[in-house]
Scaffold this motif. Structure first.
Motif, PDB file in Angstrom:
ATOM      1  N   PRO A 118      -7.331  -5.189  13.153  1.00  0.00           N
ATOM      2  CA  PRO A 118      -6.201  -4.914  14.053  1.00  0.00           C
ATOM      3  C   PRO A 118      -5.035  -5.887  13.880  1.00  0.00           C
ATOM      4  N   GLU A 119      -5.298  -7.174  13.492  1.00  0.00           N
ATOM      5  CA  GLU A 119      -4.182  -8.140  13.318  1.00  0.00           C
ATOM      6  C   GLU A 119      -3.178  -7.648  12.300  1.00  0.00           C
ATOM      7  N   LEU A 120      -3.614  -6.813  11.385  1.00  0.00           N
ATOM      8  CA  LEU A 120      -2.680  -6.296  10.372  1.00  0.00           C
ATOM      9  C   LEU A 120      -1.495  -5.597  11.041  1.00  0.00           C
ATOM     10  N   MET A 121      -1.753  -4.987  12.197  1.00  0.00           N
ATOM     11  CA  MET A 121      -0.718  -4.187  12.870  1.00  0.00           C
ATOM     12  C   MET A 121      -0.018  -4.960  13.983  1.00  0.00           C
ATOM     13  N   LYS A 122      -0.309  -6.248  14.133  1.00  0.00           N
ATOM     14  CA  LYS A 122       0.273  -7.007  15.248  1.00  0.00           C
ATOM     15  C   LYS A 122       1.804  -6.977  15.158  1.00  0.00           C
ATOM     16  N   ASN A 123       2.454  -6.539  16.206  1.00  0.00           N
ATOM     17  CA  ASN A 123       3.926  -6.418  16.309  1.00  0.00           C
ATOM     18  C   ASN A 123       4.535  -5.430  15.322  1.00  0.00           C
ATOM     19  N   VAL A 124       3.718  -4.670  14.625  1.00  0.00           N
ATOM     20  CA  VAL A 124       4.272  -3.764  13.608  1.00  0.00           C
ATOM     21  C   VAL A 124       4.929  -2.562  14.290  1.00  0.00           C
ATOM     22  N   THR A 125       6.189  -2.308  13.919  1.00  0.00           N
ATOM     23  CA  THR A 125       6.898  -1.149  14.469  1.00  0.00           C
ATOM     24  C   THR A 125       7.171  -0.099  13.390  1.00  0.00           C
ATOM     25  N   GLY A 126       6.949  -0.475  12.124  1.00  0.00           N
ATOM     26  CA  GLY A 126       7.164   0.496  11.049  1.00  0.00           C
ATOM     27  C   GLY A 126       6.321   0.131   9.841  1.00  0.00           C
ATOM     28  N   ILE A 127       5.827   1.170   9.135  1.00  0.00           N
ATOM     29  CA  ILE A 127       5.036   0.927   7.917  1.00  0.00           C
ATOM     30  C   ILE A 127       5.709   1.660   6.763  1.00  0.00           C
ATOM     31  N   ILE A 128       5.859   0.969   5.654  1.00  0.00           N
ATOM     32  CA  ILE A 128       6.333   1.641   4.435  1.00  0.00           C
ATOM     33  C   ILE A 128       5.191   1.541   3.435  1.00  0.00           C
ATOM     34  N   CYS A 129       4.622   2.679   3.105  1.00  0.00           N
ATOM     35  CA  CYS A 129       3.414   2.687   2.290  1.00  0.00           C
ATOM     36  C   CYS A 129       3.766   3.065   0.853  1.00  0.00           C
ATOM     37  N   CYS A 130       3.670   2.083  -0.041  1.00  0.00           N
ATOM     38  CA  CYS A 130       4.054   2.276  -1.453  1.00  0.00           C
ATOM     39  C   CYS A 130       2.838   2.162  -2.351  1.00  0.00           C
ATOM     40  N   THR A 131       1.647   2.325  -1.797  1.00  0.00           N
ATOM     41  CA  THR A 131       0.438   2.175  -2.616  1.00  0.00           C
ATOM     42  C   THR A 131       0.304   3.352  -3.566  1.00  0.00           C
ATOM     43  N   GLY A 132      -0.490   3.165  -4.588  1.00  0.00           N
ATOM     44  CA  GLY A 132      -0.759   4.259  -5.517  1.00  0.00           C
ATOM     45  C   GLY A 132      -1.899   3.867  -6.431  1.00  0.00           C
ATOM     46  N   THR A 133      -2.620   4.866  -6.892  1.00  0.00           N
ATOM     47  CA  THR A 133      -3.709   4.619  -7.849  1.00  0.00           C
ATOM     48  C   THR A 133      -3.123   3.954  -9.087  1.00  0.00           C
ATOM     49  N   ARG A 134      -3.828   2.970  -9.605  1.00  0.00           N
ATOM     50  CA  ARG A 134      -3.318   2.285 -10.796  1.00  0.00           C
ATOM     51  C   ARG A 134      -3.523   3.189 -12.022  1.00  0.00           C
ATOM     52  N   ILE A 135      -2.392   3.569 -12.613  1.00  0.00           N
ATOM     53  CA  ILE A 135      -2.421   4.431 -13.808  1.00  0.00           C
ATOM     54  C   ILE A 135      -1.925   3.597 -14.985  1.00  0.00           C
ATOM     55  N   GLN A 136      -2.546   3.751 -16.144  1.00  0.00           N
ATOM     56  CA  GLN A 136      -2.062   2.992 -17.306  1.00  0.00           C
ATOM     57  C   GLN A 136      -2.155   3.853 -18.567  1.00  0.00           C
ATOM     58  N   PRO A 137      -1.400   3.507 -19.601  1.00  0.00           N
ATOM     59  CA  PRO A 137      -1.541   4.241 -20.855  1.00  0.00           C
ATOM     60  C   PRO A 137      -2.930   3.990 -21.448  1.00  0.00           C
ATOM     61  N   VAL A 138      -3.515   5.033 -22.036  1.00  0.00           N
ATOM     62  CA  VAL A 138      -4.843   4.895 -22.648  1.00  0.00           C
ATOM     63  C   VAL A 138      -4.816   3.775 -23.676  1.00  0.00           C
ATOM     64  N   GLU A 139      -3.673   3.658 -24.374  1.00  0.00           N
ATOM     65  CA  GLU A 139      -3.575   2.643 -25.447  1.00  0.00           C
ATOM     66  C   GLU A 139      -3.405   1.225 -24.897  1.00  0.00           C
ATOM     67  N   GLY A 140      -3.308   1.094 -23.559  1.00  0.00           N
ATOM     68  CA  GLY A 140      -3.119  -0.234 -22.947  1.00  0.00           C
ATOM     69  C   GLY A 140      -1.644  -0.482 -22.659  1.00  0.00           C
TER      70      GLY A 140
END
Ligand code: NAP
Length: 501
Positions: A118-140
């Motif tokens: 719950p501390e993660l949300m303490k005083n939080v009034t807005g969330i911007i969620c920019c997460t994403g699955t890590r994608i990479q080229p097969v060749e590295g």
């Protein structure tokens, strides 16, 4: 000016030079005195030397995926615009080199619900969620993921670690559930909560009475049973007639852009009081004033709309003054005065004892803005659609299965937000680029849009959305437009989009 006032007023009998000096010293008006601790201590007493600095509580914006290409740009803009920012990252050590040091870090992994407390949300009034699955080229890729980020040349992609189901669906769901339980309603921004006051709150308010002009009124501000009390004696002797309490300048200015005004919860004595905001840090500059009436012993909700503040300089209205800059609030003041503005008398003024109790001071906004902004992706509904020629679709759509159902799970994540009860906005950008030139934006609904858009532009859009009630509960695709248009135009276009059913 200080010496002249001292000389002129010392001729008058009841005027108190010590209170005069105390006031100026408290508000740091005479820097040379404050630089000599012994003198400061002599005037203000022992406590003054170790005064805690105070910043009013600010609503916090939480950025999830802050180390990513969009996330780090969002963080940078939030800091530039003086927001209080918390970042959710998987490794604090690794994140410092990407987002900088001076941040409120929270270490957690959205796929592991136990790591999100719950501390993660303490005083939080807005969330911007920019997460994403890590994608990479097969060749590295290079250490800085240059091949992934460039977004123009095609490299055969693969999922690098956690599955899209875990990140795009379960992870988003974990975050949304916690947000729904713990987040504050962003229609209000708490500034001073005297019901639950700290020493710091007490220390920032100080008396500022007509003693500074030679008068003898005397007031104070103290905490008493879950409220603050502004009280004292106001006198018209020596051509005086006002008592007030003012905050010292906040440690950093308060950014109230996006809010409509200030809300005060007060119980008075029938007097008419004034409330002031100041957006410059000088001692004797322009104040933006609002008069409000009280009823004896009745708790009242007072709304002070920024648009109705009167710019004044020592009770003279300043018609040429710029409007209040709500992004730079430096101090606040409460006053009881014999005068309204321009020598008009306060119709309810009676010299003598007065008392105004204050429970809370908050900023308010009328239109409700998004609480959860999610960066999803164009194409989330396209895998398996029969109305589209899949061979003409971008690689992410054609390779959805190969990438562990990336877009399908993103759509499931979107659905968990739409069903959450939070006010949200879901952006579905087309292919992301590292372009740095300013771009215009084009929005569409129905998920057929193709194109590109820079991470810079998407970060600008996120910041705009924080203040855009017109975007609430809308899902849309976004791509760079052929012609430049400004964020003001984006707002207009967003208002024309259809709200999700
Ligand atoms: N690339 C494109 O062309 C494109 C197009 C449209 C939409 N999108 C979407 O737009 C969004 C932003 O893109 P981007 O390029 O900025 O992404 P990015 O650079 O890959 O950033 C992804 C962020 O998510 C974080 N993350 C991943 N798994 C996590 C977990 N389990 N818990 C907490 N954080 C986690 C990463 O943290 P770490 O640093 O710890 O890995 C990173 O900060 C993504 O959702 C992406 O899928 C991309």
């Amino acid at each position: 000016m200080v010496l002249e006032t001292i000389f002129a007023m010392s001729q008058q009998k009841s005027w108190e030079i010590t209170r005069f000096l105390k006031t100026l010293t408290y508000f740091d008006v005479i820097p040379f005195l404050n630089n000599i601790p012994v003198i400061k201590e002599m005037i203000l007493g022992q406590e003054s030397i170790a005064q805690p600095s105070f910043s009013p509580q600010k609503g916090t914006i939480l950025v999830a995926g802050a180390t990513g290409g969009v996330g780090k740009r969002v963080v940078q803009r939030l800091q530039q615009q003086n927001y209080s920012v918390r970042v959710l990252v998987r490794s604090i050590d690794r994140s410092r080199s990407i987002v900088g040091e001076n941040l409120d870090f929270y270490e957690g992994d959205i796929t592991i619900s136990d790591s999100l407390k719950p501390e993660l949300m303490k005083n939080v009034t807005g969330i911007i969620c920019c997460t994403g699955t890590r994608i990479q080229p097969v060749e590295g890729d290079t250490e800085n993921r240059e091949k992934y980020y460039q977004g123009v040349k095609f490299y055969e992609p693969e999922v690098a670690e956690s599955t899209p189901e875990a990140v795009e669906y379960k992870g988003i769901k974990n975050l949304v559930q916690l947000a729904y339980q713990e987040m504050q309603d962003s229609s209000y921004l708490p500034i001073f909560n005297f019901r639950n006051a700290t020493e710091e709150i007490k220390s920032i308010w100080g008396a500022l009475d007509d003693v500074v002009m030679g008068g003898v009124s005397e007031s104070g501000f103290y905490l008493d049973h879950q409220k603050a009390v502004f009280s004292g004696n106001v006198s018209t002797e020596n051509n005086g007639g006002f008592a007030s309490v003012r905050t010292k300048n906040f440690e950093s200015p308060l950014n109230l852009s996006g809010y409509q005004g200030i809300y005060l919860r007060v119980k008075g004595d029938g007097n008419r009081y004034k409330f002031f905001l100041r957006c410059d840090s000088s001692w004797d500059g322009i104040g933006y004033a609002y008069s409000f009436d009280t009823q004896k012993d009745v708790w009242l909700d007072i709304y002070v709309p920024f648009a109705e503040l009167t710019p004044v300089f020592r009770a003279k209205t300043m018609n040429d003054a710029p409007p209040l800059d709500a992004s730079q609030i430096n101090s606040m003041q409460l006053m009881l005065s014999k005068f309204e503005y321009d020598k008009q008398l306060n119709p309810y003024f009676n010299p003598g004892q007065f008392r105004l109790e204050v429970e809370e001071i908050k900023a308010y906004r009328e239109g409700k803005t998004p609480q959860f902004i999610m960066i999803s992706s164009a194409g989330v509904t396209r895998p398996g659609r029969t109305d589209l020629d899949l061979s003409q679709e971008p690689p992410a759509v054609q390779m959805n299965e190969q990438l562990g159902g990336l877009l399908t799970w993103k759509l499931a994540g979107e659905n968990s937000i739409r069903e959450s009860g939070l006010r949200y906005t879901i952006i579905r950008p087309c292919a992301l680029t590292e372009e740095t030139e300013k771009e215009g934006l084009y929005f569409e609904q129905g998920d057929t849009l193709k194109g590109q858009v820079s991470r810079e532009t998407i970060a600008d859009l996120c910041l705009l959305l924080l203040k855009t009630p017109e975007a609430v509960n809308k899902t849309f695709e976004a791509a760079k437009s052929s012609e430049f248009n400004s964020p003001e135009m984006w707002r207009q276009k967003l208002s024309q989009l259809t709200t999700d059913s």
